[in-house]
Design a protein around this motif. Structure first.
Motif, PDB file in Angstrom:
ATOM      1  N   GLY A 222       0.845  -1.182   0.000  1.00  0.00           N
ATOM      2  CA  GLY A 222       0.000   0.000   0.000  1.00  0.00           C
ATOM      3  C   GLY A 222       0.881   1.233   0.000  1.00  0.00           C
ATOM      4  O   GLY A 222       2.103   1.142  -0.142  1.00  0.00           O
ATOM      5  N   THR A 226      -3.427   5.145   0.007  1.00  0.00           N
ATOM      6  CA  THR A 226      -4.388   4.117   0.418  1.00  0.00           C
ATOM      7  C   THR A 226      -4.407   3.965   1.933  1.00  0.00           C
ATOM      8  O   THR A 226      -4.804   2.924   2.450  1.00  0.00           O
ATOM      9  CB  THR A 226      -4.069   2.757  -0.233  1.00  0.00           C
ATOM     10  OG1 THR A 226      -2.749   2.342   0.161  1.00  0.00           O
ATOM     11  CG2 THR A 226      -4.138   2.841  -1.742  1.00  0.00           C
ATOM     12  N   CYS A 230      -2.918  -2.069   2.251  1.00  0.00           N
ATOM     13  CA  CYS A 230      -4.307  -2.466   1.994  1.00  0.00           C
ATOM     14  C   CYS A 230      -4.388  -3.846   1.346  1.00  0.00           C
ATOM     15  O   CYS A 230      -5.481  -4.338   1.079  1.00  0.00           O
ATOM     16  CB  CYS A 230      -5.014  -1.422   1.135  1.00  0.00           C
ATOM     17  SG  CYS A 230      -4.293  -1.173  -0.499  1.00  0.00           S
ATOM     18  N   LEU A 259      -9.135   4.857   0.459  1.00  0.00           N
ATOM     19  CA  LEU A 259      -8.503   5.803  -0.457  1.00  0.00           C
ATOM     20  C   LEU A 259      -8.504   7.225   0.093  1.00  0.00           C
ATOM     21  O   LEU A 259      -9.451   7.649   0.764  1.00  0.00           O
ATOM     22  CB  LEU A 259      -9.211   5.818  -1.810  1.00  0.00           C
ATOM     23  CG  LEU A 259      -9.013   4.638  -2.751  1.00  0.00           C
ATOM     24  CD1 LEU A 259      -9.514   5.003  -4.132  1.00  0.00           C
ATOM     25  CD2 LEU A 259      -7.572   4.190  -2.806  1.00  0.00           C
TER      26      LEU A 259
END
Length: 414
Positions: A222, A226, A230, A259
């Motif tokens: 990630g 993010t 993630c 996000l």
């Protein structure tokens, strides 16, 4: 809550006993009763310029905040592609990430902070602690990360009745596994219910060593955009979507509740189909960063047995003699040699080949034979991937939370 909230700096202290003092500010940022926070390191010479360029002390602009979902953090990117951007992370994105992480790991737990908290991976340890309602432990890294310091911070935390988690970069994991390190570090590490490893590519050989030693190591993928990791061990967290462009390997795109809103001073430009705004992930082609609920990374990956395999940054791809070489594949090959602990592969200018494959290696003890390393890579990946030059270093120079500093390495190659 005020209709206009400010962005303020949060200088994250180095002293472990001062870290709990920032938790009330973090809680207030998450619930919107306090300002949005820009975490900065206390000893970063660029911190003042970062604060100025990202508008610390100024109100959040249009599209940068919402009454029902306040922007809690603005994370400064590492700036490897230029001036750092400020990633706008809402309270819901941070909380969603924390809850999904706890669900994936088996329930809420007490966290040990072992990395700088001004980067997203470190501050997420604090966010997860706030969400779990449990005070984190903190490793004293003022003298550098050591197995002894890790053990001293971990041992009292591990005596509590909760589940226990920590997050490390690969270099930290390698040091804890080093037979020459304080053995208390590895003994403590084995007792954690999960050890997240991210921030940089984790060599499969290192992961195998950790798991063989009894460590519950989980790789994460990630970025700041993010709200941190993630994808865990190649599997997206709950609600996270992953798309890989065809034909594979291709660019990776991510979606879901974790996000970011976009970037400070341009929250919508990253979402406009015609903006050409690029992210820290790298979009040299001018493609947008955020679009239609997706974040388009600058990373290349592929699906393997139902799991996402991240091969590296598209910008890092080496083209030598018209052949494309993936640096992470060469790194994985090099660490298969028993004499190599870590490796970083990069491309350097070459008058004959356009680019030459260069490899910096950290030896286990003594420098390995370069002919053996060249032959190993050639046998596994072909002649084009075999490094033209090697550099033996005691440790890799790092930037950000634990990524090898390829600019510094290229300078070392001369």
């Amino acid at each position: 809550m005020s209709s206009v909230r400010e962005l303020r700096t949060l200088t994250v202290p180095r002293k472990p006993d001062e870290i709990p003092g920032v938790l009330p500010e973090l809680r207030a940022a998450l619930d919107g009763t306090g300002p949005a926070l820009l975490p900065l390191a206390p000893d970063d010479p660029t911190a003042r310029e970062t604060a100025r360029s990202l508008g610390a002390g100024e109100p959040l602009g249009d599209g940068e905040d919402a009454g029902d979902d306040p922007t809690a953090l603005v994370i400064a990117t590492s700036g490897s592609t230029g001036t750092p951007k400020g990633v706008l992370l809402s309270s819901s994105a941070l909380r969603s990430s924390a809850r999904a992480t706890h669900d994936h790991l088996g329930g809420r737990g007490q966290w040990l902070l072992a990395m700088p908290a001004h980067h997203v991976a470190g501050v997420q340890v604090l966010v997860r602690s706030v969400v779990a309602g449990l005070e984190p432990g903190v490793v004293d890294t003022r003298g550098g990360f050591t197995a002894g310091a890790f053990a001293e911070a971990a041992e009292p935390l591990l005596d509590t009745v909760h589940r226990h988690y920590t997050a490390l970069v690969p270099t930290q994991l390698s040091r804890l596994l080093d037979p020459a390190s304080d053995p208390r570090g590895l003994r403590a590490l084995r007792r954690f219910d999960a050890v997240l490893v991210g921030g940089a590519t984790t060599a499969p050989a290192l992961l195998e060593r950790a798991r063989a030693a009894g460590v519950t190591a989980i790789t994460t993928y990630g970025m700041s955009e993010t709200a941190g990791g993630c994808v865990y061990d190649g599997t997206p967290l709950a609600g996270v979507g992953v798309h890989v462009e065809s034909p594979e390997p291709g660019r990776i795109s991510l979606s879901g509740p974790t996000l970011a809103r976009g970037y400070r001073h341009s929250p919508d430009s990253g979402r406009s189909p015609n903006s050409g705004h690029s992210s820290e992930g790298g979009h040299g082609s001018g493609r947008v960063a955020f679009e239609g609920g997706w974040f388009h990374t600058g990373d290349v990956g592929q699906w393997r047995d139902g799991h996402l395999e991240v091969l590296g940054r598209a910008d890092d791809m080496i083209v030598t003699g018209a052949v494309k070489v993936v640096p992470s594949s060469v790194e994985r090959a090099l660490v298969e040699h028993p004499g190599v602990r870590e490796a970083c592969v990069l491309g350097g200018p070459d008058p004959e080949w356009g680019q030459a494959v260069l490899a910096a290696v950290v030896p286990e003890r003594t420098a390995p034979d370069e002919r053996e390393l060249h032959g190993l890579v050639k046998r596994l990946l072909g002649a084009a991937a075999a490094p033209k030059r090697f550099l033996v270093v005691d440790e890799l120079p790092l930037r950000g939370p634990g990524k090898p500093d390829k600019r510094a390495l290229l300078a070392m190659f001369g």
